[in-house]
Design an enzyme around this catalytic site. Structure first.
Site, mmCIF file in Angstrom:
data_model
loop_
_atom_site.group_PDB
_atom_site.id
_atom_site.type_symbol
_atom_site.label_atom_id
_atom_site.label_comp_id
_atom_site.label_asym_id
_atom_site.label_seq_id
_atom_site.Cartn_x
_atom_site.Cartn_y
_atom_site.Cartn_z
ATOM 1 N N LYS A 2 0.789 -1.238 0.039
ATOM 2 C CA LYS A 2 -0.159 -0.127 0.114
ATOM 3 C C LYS A 2 0.787 1.256 -0.085
ATOM 4 C CE LYS A 2 -4.402 -1.528 2.131
ATOM 5 N NZ LYS A 2 -5.222 -1.369 3.209
ATOM 6 N N ASP A 30 -10.462 3.172 1.377
ATOM 7 C CA ASP A 30 -10.623 2.758 2.917
ATOM 8 C C ASP A 30 -11.425 3.864 3.536
ATOM 9 O OD1 ASP A 30 -9.762 0.266 2.650
ATOM 10 O OD2 ASP A 30 -7.607 0.684 3.127
ATOM 11 N N GLY A 41 -1.662 2.126 13.629
ATOM 12 C CA GLY A 41 -1.020 1.657 12.339
ATOM 13 C C GLY A 41 -1.855 1.901 11.251
ATOM 14 N N LEU A 95 -12.896 -2.488 12.998
ATOM 15 C CA LEU A 95 -12.564 -2.671 11.590
ATOM 16 C C LEU A 95 -12.478 -4.139 11.279
ATOM 17 C CD1 LEU A 95 -9.978 0.088 10.864
ATOM 18 C CD2 LEU A 95 -12.380 0.188 11.218
#
Length: 287
Positions: A71, A107, A133, A229
């Site tokens: 990513k 996201d 994170g 999440l």
């Protein structure tokens, strides 16, 4: 679904990637739409990222999703990056243009979607995010987009927490993101109208774990929302605890569905059946 010589390719890259639920959701939507596409999982090692991109370009791949560990690394290979992805510092969706690959981070919108559906005034809401994170970065940007005035982030490692805090300087979020050590949960949870678990604590197979004790969760304010999440198991121990206190709960499956739907709309250039994607995921998770 028929795969023909004319079928256009979409996919997801990662290492590992065989666990990805994205092909289940995307191919269900593709089948319902009747478009000539297929979505596949491509295992790509970190050292092979540039070679994979060159290969994708050569075979006319239309677009792809990105998961761990690419990513951040993918950003150096893109012609253009959307502002929200720059803020997050990560890209999870790439599409082909005439001149090169472009990328964004869905996201953020995926996280925000189930909260926007609640139609609350977010300018009076204090979010508290457990974890600092990569997932927490998308949550921070999402809370900023909702209009939350202050965003509190808790982490265990002082050095990483300091780096996280510093990363928001010289951005529109400068001064908005407040970082705290893990021990400050006792002070912050009583003011957390929105409490978000952005850690892997409670994920399968350690389903009895939670980042918050029962005693701490009992201090949630009235009308609070707990958002995890994690999407397997559902609900997590964290959400069970919050629900016991009367909080509204949201699990990670809706974020997963929504971020995938946004990506698929970008690739296909048309609306996609979100309900079909959601049902395909839930059916798979129920097995």
């Amino acid at each position: 679904m028929k795969i023909l010589g004319t079928t256009k390719l979409l996919g997801v890259i990662g290492d590992p990637v065989k666990h990805s639920f994205s092909p289940i959701m995307h191919n269900a939507a593709i089948a319902e739409l009747g478009v000539d596409y297929v979505y596949l999982a491509f295992p790509v090692a970190a050292a092979a990222l540039k070679a994979a991109l060159d290969g994708f370009w050569a075979i006319d791949l239309q677009g792809f999703s990105i998961t761990i560990p690419h990513k951040q690394a993918i950003m150096a290979h893109l012609e253009a990056i959307a502002p929200e992805a720059e803020l997050v510092g990560a890209v999870n969706t790439v599409w082909r243009t005439e001149t090169g690959w472009q990328g964004t981070n869905t996201d953020v919108a995926g996280f925000v979607a189930p909260l926007q559906a609640l139609e609350r005034d977010w300018s009076n809401v204090t979010p508290v995010i457990l974890g600092n994170g990569g997932a927490a970065r998308a949550v921070v940007v999402g809370c900023h987009q909702l209009g939350c005035p202050q965003i509190h982030v808790l982490g265990r490692d002082p050095e990483k927490l300091a780096q996280f805090s510093e990363s928001w300087q010289n951005t529109p979020l400068a001064g908005k993101v407040q970082t705290h050590l893990w021990g400050d949960r006792q002070r912050l949870i009583p003011q957390a109208q929105l409490l978000i678990n952005a850690t892997p604590i409670g994920m399968f197979p350690k389903v009895d774990a939670s980042p918050v004790s029962d005693e701490l969760m009992a201090n949630l304010p009235p009308g609070a929302i707990a958002y995890d999440l994690i999407y397997t198991p559902s609900p997590t121990q964290f959400l069970k605890q919050a629900q016991t206190q009367g909080a509204a709960i949201i699990d990670g499956s809706e974020m997963l569905v929504q971020q995938g739907a946004i990506a698929l709309e970008k690739w296909l250039g048309q609306p996609v059946p979100v309900d079909t994607m959601r049902q395909a995921l839930l059916n798979h998770l129920a097995r």
